[in-house]
Design a protein around this motif. Structure first.
Motif, short mmCIF file in Angstrom:
data_model
loop_
_atom_site.label_atom_id
_atom_site.label_comp_id
_atom_site.label_asym_id
_atom_site.label_seq_id
_atom_site.Cartn_x
_atom_site.Cartn_y
_atom_site.Cartn_z
N GLY A 24 1.91 3.43 5.26
CA GLY A 24 1.67 3.88 3.87
C GLY A 24 0.79 2.83 3.02
N SER A 25 1.19 2.00 2.26
CA SER A 25 0.02 1.31 1.36
C SER A 25 -0.58 0.42 2.38
N GLY A 88 5.28 5.43 -0.61
CA GLY A 88 4.88 3.80 0.57
C GLY A 88 6.51 4.11 0.93
N GLU A 93 6.49 -0.67 6.72
CA GLU A 93 5.30 -0.67 6.72
C GLU A 93 5.02 -1.28 7.99
N GLY A 123 11.06 2.28 0.03
CA GLY A 123 10.46 2.83 -0.63
C GLY A 123 9.96 3.54 -1.47
N GLU A 124 9.25 4.41 -1.33
CA GLU A 124 9.23 5.38 -2.80
C GLU A 124 9.57 6.51 -2.75
#
Length: 189
Positions: A24-25, A88, A93, A123-124
């Motif tokens: 993810g990020s 994201g 993550e 999450g996104e």
């Protein structure tokens, strides 16, 4: 909508990719295989005429490192754009895919677990990712090389190919690959 010609690359394998860990990020360094994959992308792009192309990259380290190898000597500069970061995944993550608690045995690869990225707690989600990618694409003023991530790459290509988000698993992925998109068609180089 008509988009300019694009070459879309995913970053090379990272240490966390090799461990089936979701980034993810977050970020982890490229493995030796990941650097070799970026060199393969470099060789592929050497046979392409990139005259007039701009280069854009996710600011995340794994993508930027890949871009520095794959585009060396081929583009005057590489601009980063935060809209090219990976989806994201909130609370997931850093977890290995088999630690997600989804009850789905064998969901070890990104390919088999792709649909899970839309359901990550905090999450996104695919809708927000699609909107972010569409905004990036609508700002392009000419042909470009994009270096990004697995899920983000697929979403960019879905938009360009006028496909629905539910078709995300229908698109091929992979590291060390270059996709050329032009005139609404995709070619794996």
């Amino acid at each position: 909508m008509q988009y300019p010609a694009l070459y879309i690359l995913r970053h090379g394998q990272t240490e966390w990719n090799a461990q089936h860990r979701i980034q993810g990020s977050l970020d982890s360094p490229l493995t030796e295989l990941g650097r070799a994959q970026a060199r393969m992308q470099h060789e592929t792009l050497r046979s392409c005429d990139l005259t007039g192309y701009r280069a854009f990259c996710s600011p995340q380290g794994r993508a930027f490192h890949t871009a520095s190898i794959a585009l060396e000597g081929q583009c005057a500069r590489v601009d980063t754009d935060p809209r090219l970061v990976e989806i994201g995944v909130g609370e997931w993550e850093g977890l290995c895919r088999n630690e997600l608690g989804t009850g789905l045995a064998g969901e070890m690869s990104e390919e088999s677990a792709l649909h899970l990225y839309d359901r990550a707690p905090g999450g996104e989600g695919f809708l927000a990712l699609r909107n972010r990618c569409a905004a990036f694409l609508s700002d392009l003023s000419g042909p470009a090389v994009l270096v990004t991530h697995g899920v983000t790459s697929r979403m960019l290509r879905l938009i360009i190919l006028n496909m629905g988000t539910h078709e995300i698993a229908d698109l091929p992925g992979g590291q060390g690959i270059v996709f050329h998109l032009s005139g609404g068609l995709q070619t794996k180089l």
